[in-house]
Design a protein around this motif. Structure first.
Motif, mmCIF file in Angstrom:
data_model
loop_
_atom_site.group_PDB
_atom_site.id
_atom_site.type_symbol
_atom_site.label_atom_id
_atom_site.label_comp_id
_atom_site.label_asym_id
_atom_site.label_seq_id
_atom_site.Cartn_x
_atom_site.Cartn_y
_atom_site.Cartn_z
ATOM 1 N N SER A 28 34.001 28.471 47.271
ATOM 2 C CA SER A 28 32.556 28.676 47.167
ATOM 3 C C SER A 28 32.170 28.871 45.707
ATOM 4 C CB SER A 28 32.139 29.886 47.995
ATOM 5 O OG SER A 28 32.559 31.079 47.370
ATOM 6 N N LEU A 29 30.917 29.212 45.486
ATOM 7 C CA LEU A 29 30.440 29.477 44.132
ATOM 8 C C LEU A 29 30.728 30.909 43.682
ATOM 9 C CD1 LEU A 29 27.013 27.617 44.245
ATOM 10 C CD2 LEU A 29 29.184 26.822 43.312
ATOM 11 N N LEU A 30 31.286 31.731 44.558
ATOM 12 C CA LEU A 30 31.608 33.114 44.201
ATOM 13 C C LEU A 30 32.849 33.178 43.312
ATOM 14 C CD1 LEU A 30 31.042 34.881 47.627
ATOM 15 C CD2 LEU A 30 29.486 34.765 45.685
ATOM 16 N N ASN A 31 33.068 34.326 42.704
ATOM 17 C CA ASN A 31 34.234 34.532 41.843
ATOM 18 C C ASN A 31 35.519 34.636 42.654
ATOM 19 O OD1 ASN A 31 32.706 34.595 39.493
ATOM 20 N ND2 ASN A 31 32.273 36.768 39.735
ATOM 21 N N LEU A 32 36.634 34.502 41.968
ATOM 22 C CA LEU A 32 37.949 34.633 42.587
ATOM 23 C C LEU A 32 38.145 36.068 43.063
ATOM 24 C CD1 LEU A 32 40.729 33.303 43.118
ATOM 25 C CD2 LEU A 32 41.417 34.130 40.867
ATOM 26 N N LYS A 33 38.510 36.235 44.358
ATOM 27 C CA LYS A 33 38.788 37.575 44.891
ATOM 28 C C LYS A 33 39.539 37.445 46.207
ATOM 29 C CE LYS A 33 34.450 38.214 47.380
ATOM 30 N NZ LYS A 33 33.299 39.069 47.583
ATOM 31 N N MET A 47 46.937 26.886 57.542
ATOM 32 C CA MET A 47 46.086 27.775 56.807
ATOM 33 C C MET A 47 44.658 27.240 56.899
ATOM 34 S SD MET A 47 46.017 28.493 52.709
ATOM 35 C CE MET A 47 47.366 27.417 52.550
ATOM 36 N N PRO A 48 43.739 28.047 57.404
ATOM 37 C CA PRO A 48 42.349 27.600 57.476
ATOM 38 C C PRO A 48 41.684 27.596 56.104
ATOM 39 C CG PRO A 48 42.546 29.822 58.331
ATOM 40 C CD PRO A 48 43.937 29.335 58.043
ATOM 41 N N ILE A 49 40.904 26.562 55.854
ATOM 42 C CA ILE A 49 40.170 26.438 54.595
ATOM 43 C C ILE A 49 38.712 26.150 54.926
ATOM 44 C CG2 ILE A 49 39.879 25.093 52.484
ATOM 45 C CD1 ILE A 49 42.874 24.472 52.624
ATOM 46 N N GLU A 50 37.827 26.938 54.321
ATOM 47 C CA GLU A 50 36.391 26.739 54.496
ATOM 48 C C GLU A 50 35.793 26.448 53.129
ATOM 49 O OE1 GLU A 50 33.119 29.126 56.892
ATOM 50 O OE2 GLU A 50 33.810 30.247 55.155
ATOM 51 N N VAL A 51 34.896 25.481 53.066
ATOM 52 C CA VAL A 51 34.242 25.125 51.811
ATOM 53 C C VAL A 51 32.746 25.366 51.961
ATOM 54 C CG1 VAL A 51 33.784 23.298 50.140
ATOM 55 C CG2 VAL A 51 35.996 23.399 51.306
ATOM 56 N N LYS A 52 32.180 26.148 51.047
ATOM 57 C CA LYS A 52 30.752 26.451 51.041
ATOM 58 C C LYS A 52 30.175 25.952 49.729
ATOM 59 C CE LYS A 52 29.375 28.835 54.088
ATOM 60 N NZ LYS A 52 28.808 28.426 55.331
ATOM 61 N N ALA A 53 29.037 25.295 49.793
ATOM 62 C CA ALA A 53 28.428 24.726 48.594
ATOM 63 C C ALA A 53 27.341 25.617 48.003
ATOM 64 C CB ALA A 53 27.845 23.358 48.908
ATOM 65 N N SER A 54 27.269 26.865 48.458
ATOM 66 C CA SER A 54 26.244 27.771 47.940
ATOM 67 C C SER A 54 26.824 29.174 47.785
ATOM 68 C CB SER A 54 25.036 27.801 48.881
ATOM 69 O OG SER A 54 25.387 28.436 50.084
ATOM 70 N N ILE A 55 25.986 30.094 47.373
ATOM 71 C CA ILE A 55 26.410 31.492 47.222
ATOM 72 C C ILE A 55 26.465 32.180 48.576
ATOM 73 C CG2 ILE A 55 25.761 33.704 46.189
ATOM 74 C CD1 ILE A 55 24.557 32.129 43.875
ATOM 75 N N ASN A 56 25.668 31.719 49.540
ATOM 76 C CA ASN A 56 25.673 32.296 50.885
ATOM 77 C C ASN A 56 26.966 31.891 51.593
ATOM 78 O OD1 ASN A 56 25.209 33.227 53.441
ATOM 79 N ND2 ASN A 56 23.550 31.816 53.892
ATOM 80 N N VAL A 57 27.892 32.831 51.757
ATOM 81 C CA VAL A 57 29.191 32.525 52.357
ATOM 82 C C VAL A 57 29.336 33.114 53.755
ATOM 83 C CG1 VAL A 57 30.377 32.203 50.164
ATOM 84 C CG2 VAL A 57 30.267 34.484 51.180
ATOM 85 N N LYS A 58 28.270 33.578 54.320
ATOM 86 C CA LYS A 58 28.314 34.106 55.690
ATOM 87 C C LYS A 58 28.569 32.935 56.632
ATOM 88 C CE LYS A 58 26.526 38.250 54.653
ATOM 89 N NZ LYS A 58 27.234 39.417 54.608
ATOM 90 N N SER A 59 29.642 33.017 57.361
ATOM 91 C CA SER A 59 29.984 31.942 58.287
ATOM 92 C C SER A 59 30.689 32.518 59.496
ATOM 93 C CB SER A 59 30.890 30.919 57.613
ATOM 94 O OG SER A 59 31.303 29.969 58.559
ATOM 95 N N ARG A 60 30.212 32.196 60.640
ATOM 96 C CA ARG A 60 30.802 32.702 61.869
ATOM 97 C C ARG A 60 32.101 31.970 62.207
ATOM 98 N NH1 ARG A 60 29.643 34.962 67.133
ATOM 99 N NH2 ARG A 60 30.423 33.526 68.697
ATOM 100 N N SER A 61 32.163 30.681 61.905
ATOM 101 C CA SER A 61 33.306 29.871 62.348
ATOM 102 C C SER A 61 34.635 30.346 61.764
ATOM 103 C CB SER A 61 33.084 28.398 62.021
ATOM 104 O OG SER A 61 32.899 28.228 60.641
ATOM 105 N N LEU A 62 34.682 30.647 60.480
ATOM 106 C CA LEU A 62 35.932 31.117 59.883
ATOM 107 C C LEU A 62 36.303 32.485 60.441
ATOM 108 C CD1 LEU A 62 38.244 30.617 57.927
ATOM 109 C CD2 LEU A 62 36.876 31.682 56.143
#
Length: 57
Positions: free
Chosen positions: A32-37, A1-16
């Motif tokens: 990330s700092l975003l809500n659960l969804k 299972m891939p897991i990506e960790v972001k330390a900001s609100i900007n969650v745009k990431s090409r790699s995932l």
């Protein structure tokens, strides 16, 4: 299972996105700092809840 960790609100990431397109995992997780969804087999978990991610999947 891939897991990506972001330390900001900007969650745009090409790699995932590239990984998901290539390997088609059933579930991907982003902490990330975003809500659960859930969006299209992508589970976004707030950083403060990540310790409990196994129960969320």
């Amino acid at each position: 299972m891939p897991i990506e960790v972001k330390a900001s609100i900007n969650v745009k990431s090409r790699s995932l996105g590239v990984y998901r397109d290539k390997y088609k995992p059933k579930v991907s997780v982003r902490a990330s700092l975003l809500n659960l969804k859930v969006d299209e087999e992508l589970l976004n978990v707030p950083l403060y809840m990540f310790w409990n991610v196994e129960k969320l999947i």
